[in-house]
Design an enzyme around this catalytic site. Structure first.
Site, PDB file in Angstrom:
ATOM      1  N   SER A 294      -2.893  -4.186  12.515  1.00 41.94           N
ATOM      2  CA  SER A 294      -2.547  -4.564  11.143  1.00 41.94           C
ATOM      3  C   SER A 294      -1.187  -4.707  10.909  1.00 41.94           C
ATOM      4  O   SER A 294      -0.439  -5.090   9.866  1.00 41.94           O
ATOM      5  CB  SER A 294      -3.097  -3.382  10.219  1.00 41.94           C
ATOM      6  OG  SER A 294      -2.349  -2.294  10.640  1.00 41.94           O
TER       7      SER A 294
ATOM      8  N   THR B 238       0.134  -1.715   6.332  1.00 40.70           N
ATOM      9  CA  THR B 238       1.465  -2.288   6.466  1.00 40.70           C
ATOM     10  C   THR B 238       2.490  -0.915   6.765  1.00 40.70           C
ATOM     11  O   THR B 238       2.171   0.122   6.246  1.00 40.70           O
ATOM     12  CB  THR B 238       2.013  -2.865   5.064  1.00 40.70           C
ATOM     13  OG1 THR B 238       1.303  -3.891   4.940  1.00 40.70           O
ATOM     14  CG2 THR B 238       3.532  -3.197   5.347  1.00 40.70           C
TER      15      THR B 238
ATOM     16  N   THR C 198       3.908  -6.540   8.377  1.00 32.01           N
ATOM     17  CA  THR C 198       2.549  -6.556   8.436  1.00 32.01           C
ATOM     18  C   THR C 198       1.873  -7.861   8.956  1.00 32.01           C
ATOM     19  O   THR C 198       2.491  -8.929   8.922  1.00 32.01           O
ATOM     20  CB  THR C 198       1.992  -6.364   6.910  1.00 32.01           C
ATOM     21  OG1 THR C 198       0.742  -6.224   6.934  1.00 32.01           O
ATOM     22  CG2 THR C 198       2.509  -7.459   6.032  1.00 32.01           C
TER      23      THR C 198
ATOM     24  N   ARG D 282      -1.969 -17.272   2.985  1.00 34.70           N
ATOM     25  CA  ARG D 282      -2.026 -16.337   2.271  1.00 34.70           C
ATOM     26  C   ARG D 282      -0.731 -15.436   2.391  1.00 34.70           C
ATOM     27  O   ARG D 282      -0.716 -15.023   3.547  1.00 34.70           O
ATOM     28  CB  ARG D 282      -3.259 -15.394   1.970  1.00 34.70           C
ATOM     29  CG  ARG D 282      -3.055 -14.186   1.275  1.00 34.70           C
ATOM     30  CD  ARG D 282      -2.830 -12.808   2.021  1.00 34.70           C
ATOM     31  NE  ARG D 282      -2.912 -11.678   1.039  1.00 34.70           N
ATOM     32  CZ  ARG D 282      -2.452 -10.745   1.249  1.00 34.70           C
ATOM     33  NH1 ARG D 282      -1.754 -10.274   2.364  1.00 34.70           N
ATOM     34  NH2 ARG D 282      -2.543  -9.733   0.689  1.00 34.70           N
ATOM     35  N   VAL D 283      -0.254 -15.110   1.552  1.00 32.84           N
ATOM     36  CA  VAL D 283       1.085 -14.315   1.742  1.00 32.84           C
ATOM     37  C   VAL D 283       0.914 -12.967   1.005  1.00 32.84           C
ATOM     38  O   VAL D 283       0.567 -13.162  -0.236  1.00 32.84           O
ATOM     39  CB  VAL D 283       2.412 -14.780   1.243  1.00 32.84           C
ATOM     40  CG1 VAL D 283       3.650 -13.941   1.364  1.00 32.84           C
ATOM     41  CG2 VAL D 283       2.749 -16.044   2.342  1.00 32.84           C
ATOM     42  N   GLY D 284       1.139 -11.736   1.397  1.00 29.64           N
ATOM     43  CA  GLY D 284       1.132 -10.564   0.459  1.00 29.64           C
ATOM     44  C   GLY D 284       2.286 -10.111   0.031  1.00 29.64           C
ATOM     45  O   GLY D 284       3.188 -10.747  -0.166  1.00 29.64           O
ATOM     46  N   ASP D 285       2.570  -8.860  -0.278  1.00 30.85           N
ATOM     47  CA  ASP D 285       3.506  -8.117  -0.988  1.00 30.85           C
ATOM     48  C   ASP D 285       4.906  -8.110  -0.019  1.00 30.85           C
ATOM     49  O   ASP D 285       5.842  -7.995  -0.226  1.00 30.85           O
ATOM     50  CB  ASP D 285       3.361  -7.080  -1.650  1.00 30.85           C
ATOM     51  CG  ASP D 285       2.466  -6.122  -0.798  1.00 30.85           C
ATOM     52  OD1 ASP D 285       1.894  -6.375   0.089  1.00 30.85           O
ATOM     53  OD2 ASP D 285       2.743  -4.771  -0.703  1.00 30.85           O
TER      54      ASP D 285
ATOM     55  N   THR E 116       2.013  -0.329   0.499  1.00 27.59           N
ATOM     56  CA  THR E 116       1.056  -0.833   1.414  1.00 27.59           C
ATOM     57  C   THR E 116      -0.205  -0.887   0.499  1.00 27.59           C
ATOM     58  O   THR E 116      -0.412  -0.518  -0.556  1.00 27.59           O
ATOM     59  CB  THR E 116       0.751   0.286   2.377  1.00 27.59           C
ATOM     60  OG1 THR E 116      -0.307  -0.135   3.429  1.00 27.59           O
ATOM     61  CG2 THR E 116       0.535   1.457   1.824  1.00 27.59           C
ATOM     62  N   GLY E 117      -1.152  -1.863   1.101  1.00 30.59           N
ATOM     63  CA  GLY E 117      -2.554  -1.679   0.368  1.00 30.59           C
ATOM     64  C   GLY E 117      -2.359  -3.187  -0.252  1.00 30.59           C
ATOM     65  O   GLY E 117      -1.735  -4.231   0.296  1.00 30.59           O
TER      66      GLY E 117
ATOM     67  N   GLY F 221      -1.897  -6.429  -1.445  1.00 31.05           N
ATOM     68  CA  GLY F 221      -0.507  -6.942  -1.857  1.00 31.05           C
ATOM     69  C   GLY F 221      -0.482  -7.699  -3.254  1.00 31.05           C
ATOM     70  O   GLY F 221       0.338  -7.873  -3.863  1.00 31.05           O
TER      71      GLY F 221
HETATM   72  N1  ASP Z   1       0.048  -4.948   1.685  1.00 32.98           N
HETATM   73  C1  ASP Z   1      -0.378  -5.556   2.630  1.00 32.98           C
HETATM   74  C2  ASP Z   1      -0.527  -7.099   2.284  1.00 32.98           C
HETATM   75  O1  ASP Z   1      -1.240  -7.276   1.301  1.00 32.98           O
HETATM   76  C3  ASP Z   1      -1.572  -5.221   3.532  1.00 32.98           C
HETATM   77  C4  ASP Z   1      -1.695  -3.665   3.619  1.00 32.98           C
HETATM   78  O2  ASP Z   1      -0.714  -2.846   3.581  1.00 32.98           O
HETATM   79  O3  ASP Z   1      -2.786  -3.190   3.740  1.00 32.98           O
HETATM   80  O4  ASP Z   1      -0.627  -7.986   3.226  1.00 32.98           O
END
Ligand code: ASP
Length: 335
Positions: free
Chosen positions: A81, A195, A213, A223-226, A246-247, A249
């Site tokens: 990850s 992350t 991450t 796709r881009v996350g947070d 984390t999680g 995004g």
């Molecule tokens: N926050 C990350 C994203 O959305 C993924 C994660 O932390 O699980 O890209």
């Protein structure tokens, strides 16, 4: 009022006093002023913290510490990850996101970068060598190559196998870790997101943070996350503190999550209360979505006090300081 809203570190007395937005002073326990200190998300944060600690305990800067620290999971082939060996997108491309920020508001980030194993170091180069904050995709890769980062194939045979397995159903459903798991001694593959966000306070009292991450496994290409979005996956303000997430995004971006946590600390909330309010705002806005997903925040104020909160059980964070180098703490949660 401005002064009352600031954190005042009474280091001579071995304690610090925090003033709330309403002006009610809150004492920070003496242990909370212990510095340096480094914290990071999840079980893989333990090894990352230990690397950061080498820098901090030698009197190095928080910025050097967070970069060195998160390079450990970026390089770990068991970790699917973060960094090299991260699970690919829907079409089989490994694309990485990372950001870095210091106490003075200097920051750099890369998003959807491919073929570079250490996006955090490219993010730092964006911060230090360009007038920009965020480079994406092809342009980020071009910049990295110009800076001398090697171009590599990041899709490992194990990740490719997992992707081909996923293609059989091609169902996109990020899993939630609903109990605190320690994957450190297990073969990789147990998680399809997560992350590393790391926050450090150095011996000089400076704060920095890093976040890196591979994002959500099997995501749409592009796709881009947070994590590479300053204010979403990471935010640092030397006057107040730092936060990372984390999680899923998308929900963090919608709520400017890490910026919100830091601003709540500025108003006098403890790191844990600030993380909790940020999580609960996500839940309040989309209760049905929130039941199905995980988001966790981790924060440290400038006195070194640490707190975390997540939507679901299962979030953990690692803490390392002069007292204990390998603490892994279960995060509190709303559900
Ligand atoms: N926050 C990350 C994203 O959305 C993924 C994660 O932390 O699980 O890209």
């Amino acid at each position: 009022m401005t002064d009352r809203r600031r954190f005042i570190q009474a280091s001579m007395l071995g304690s610090a006093v925090l003033a709330t937005g309403g002006g009610v002073a809150r004492s920070v326990p003496a242990a909370a002023v212990c510095k340096p200190r480094v914290v990071s998300t999840w079980d893989f944060g333990v090894a990352a913290n230990q690397e950061a600690w080498k820098v901090l305990s030698a009197g190095g800067t928080a910025l050097d510490a967070v970069e060195a620290g998160v390079r450990i999971p970026e390089a770990d082939l068991r970790n699917h990850s973060v960094g090299r060996a991260g699970y690919p997108d829907r079409d089989g491309h490994v694309s990485l996101d990372a950001s870095i920020m210091d106490q003075a508001g200097n920051c750099g980030a890369v998003a959807a970068i491919e073929h570079i194993a250490h996006p955090i170091s490219v993010a730092r180069a964006v911060m230090e060598k360009t007038p920009h904050v965020l480079l994406v995709g092809e342009g980020a890769l071009q910049f990295a190559l110009e800076q001398g980062f090697p171009r590599e194939e990041l899709l490992t045979p194990e990740s490719e196998k997992a992707w081909k397995e996923w293609l059989k159903t091609a169902k996109y459903s990020p899993s939630i870790n609903s109990e605190v798991k320690d994957f450190r001694n297990l073969p990789g593959g147990a998680r399809n997101h997560d992350t590393i966000g790391m926050l450090a306070l150095d011996a000089h009292g400076n704060l920095s943070g890093a976040c890196t991450t591979s994002g959500m496994a099997w995501k749409l290409r592009g796709r881009v996350g947070d994590s590479p979005i300053i204010g979403a996956g990471l935010y640092v303000d030397g006057e107040v503190g730092a936060a990372t997430s984390t999680g899923v995004g998308e929900e963090v971006i919608r709520n400017c999550g890490s910026f919100l946590v830091v601003e709540l600390m500025r108003q006098g909330r403890s790191p844990q209360d600030a993380c909790r309010e940020a999580v609960e705002r996500i839940i309040r806005k989309k209760p049905a979505t929130a039941k199905e997903i995980q988001v966790g925040f981790l924060a440290m104020n400038r006195a070194g006090e640490v707190g975390a909160w997540a939507i679901q059980k299962g979030f953990s964070y690692a803490v390392c300081d002069a007292v204990k180098q390998d603490a892994l703490i279960p995060g509190k949660s709303s559900y």
